[in-house]
Design a protein around this motif. Sequence first.
Motif, PDB file in Angstrom:
ATOM      1  N   VAL A 145       2.503   1.622  -3.361  1.00 55.31           N
ATOM      2  CA  VAL A 145       1.978   1.834  -4.092  1.00 55.31           C
ATOM      3  C   VAL A 145       0.767   3.657  -4.104  1.00 55.31           C
ATOM      4  CG1 VAL A 145      -0.059   1.213  -6.114  1.00 55.31           C
ATOM      5  CG2 VAL A 145       1.163   0.229  -5.030  1.00 55.31           C
ATOM      6  N   GLU A 146       1.096   3.508  -2.711  1.00 53.24           N
ATOM      7  CA  GLU A 146      -0.102   5.104  -2.159  1.00 53.24           C
ATOM      8  C   GLU A 146       1.067   6.357  -2.327  1.00 53.24           C
ATOM      9  OE1 GLU A 146      -3.241   5.922  -2.879  1.00 53.24           O
ATOM     10  OE2 GLU A 146      -4.049   3.485  -3.404  1.00 53.24           O
ATOM     11  N   GLY A 147       2.219   5.724  -1.875  1.00 53.58           N
ATOM     12  CA  GLY A 147       3.205   6.761  -1.430  1.00 53.58           C
ATOM     13  C   GLY A 147       3.363   7.244  -0.537  1.00 53.58           C
ATOM     14  N   ALA A 148       4.217   6.970   0.667  1.00 50.95           N
ATOM     15  CA  ALA A 148       4.331   7.280   1.541  1.00 50.95           C
ATOM     16  C   ALA A 148       3.619   9.594   2.497  1.00 50.95           C
ATOM     17  CB  ALA A 148       5.523   6.850   2.731  1.00 50.95           C
ATOM     18  N   ALA A 149       4.290   9.470   1.743  1.00 53.76           N
ATOM     19  CA  ALA A 149       3.688  11.115   1.564  1.00 53.76           C
ATOM     20  C   ALA A 149       2.616  11.400   1.764  1.00 53.76           C
ATOM     21  CB  ALA A 149       4.472  12.156   0.644  1.00 53.76           C
ATOM     22  N   MET A 180       0.670  -1.619   0.577  1.00 52.40           N
ATOM     23  CA  MET A 180       0.117   0.243  -0.324  1.00 52.40           C
ATOM     24  C   MET A 180       0.833   1.330   0.149  1.00 52.40           C
ATOM     25  SD  MET A 180      -0.969   2.428   2.327  1.00 52.40           S
ATOM     26  CE  MET A 180      -0.696   2.194   3.707  1.00 52.40           C
ATOM     27  N   LEU A 181       1.736   1.341   0.551  1.00 60.06           N
ATOM     28  CA  LEU A 181       2.592   2.278   0.629  1.00 60.06           C
ATOM     29  C   LEU A 181       3.659   2.681  -0.531  1.00 60.06           C
ATOM     30  CD1 LEU A 181       4.249   2.073   4.473  1.00 60.06           C
ATOM     31  CD2 LEU A 181       2.374   3.848   3.280  1.00 60.06           C
ATOM     32  N   ASN A 220       4.867   1.987  12.733  1.00 65.15           N
ATOM     33  CA  ASN A 220       3.759   2.241  13.129  1.00 65.15           C
ATOM     34  C   ASN A 220       2.073   1.764  13.190  1.00 65.15           C
ATOM     35  OD1 ASN A 220       5.055   4.035  14.534  1.00 65.15           O
ATOM     36  ND2 ASN A 220       4.845   6.409  12.609  1.00 65.15           N
ATOM     37  N   ILE A 221       2.470   1.508  11.288  1.00 69.07           N
ATOM     38  CA  ILE A 221       1.216   1.429  11.202  1.00 69.07           C
ATOM     39  C   ILE A 221       0.936  -1.056  11.357  1.00 69.07           C
ATOM     40  CG2 ILE A 221      -0.433  -0.292   9.015  1.00 69.07           C
ATOM     41  CD1 ILE A 221       1.040   2.745   7.966  1.00 69.07           C
ATOM     42  N   ARG A 270       8.735   6.765   4.891  1.00 74.07           N
ATOM     43  CA  ARG A 270       7.964   5.797   5.308  1.00 74.07           C
ATOM     44  C   ARG A 270       8.181   4.557   6.031  1.00 74.07           C
ATOM     45  NH1 ARG A 270       8.456   0.611   3.340  1.00 74.07           N
ATOM     46  NH2 ARG A 270       7.440  -0.337   1.209  1.00 74.07           N
ATOM     47  N   GLU A 271       9.640   4.261   6.183  1.00 72.84           N
ATOM     48  CA  GLU A 271       9.919   3.095   7.334  1.00 72.84           C
ATOM     49  C   GLU A 271       8.967   3.456   8.521  1.00 72.84           C
ATOM     50  OE1 GLU A 271      10.853   0.366   6.224  1.00 72.84           O
ATOM     51  OE2 GLU A 271      10.847   0.829   4.029  1.00 72.84           O
TER      52      GLU A 271
END
Length: 112
Positions: free
Chosen positions: A67-71, A64-65, A85-86, A79-80
Motif C-alpha cells: 500500500v505505501e510503496g517500497a520506495a 504495508m509495503l 530486513n524488517i 521491496r523483497e
Amino acid sequence: MASRRLVAAIPSVWRSARSSTSNSAAAARTANMKAGDHIGFVCGRDDAFTRVKRVARYASFEEMLDVEGAANVNPDSPREQQLANIRRIYGPEKEALDVLAVEIELLQPATA
C-alpha cells in the motif's frame, strides 16, 4: 523546511533497547499516535526531531509495503530486501500484533 515523504514501518508494540518502559506502556503510546505528534530519533550521537503527518495500520509488513510503496519506505532497497530486513528486526510475533506505517516530516536536521 521542505517536506519529504518518509514512511517508517514499525510493529504497533515494541520495546526500545534503551527504554525501561514496559510493552504495555509502549503499546499505549503507539495506539494513540496521531498526526501532529512529535518523535525524536537518537542513534549514538546523532538525533533528529520529527512531526507525525499520518499513521496507517496494516495486518502485515507485506501489506504495508504494497500500500505505501517500497520506495516510500526505503528508496535505496528493493521491496523483497526491505521485507526480509524488517522481518529480521521485528520477527513474526511482533508483526502478528499489527503494523504501523508512520509518515513523518523532519523538523530539525540530524545533528552529530
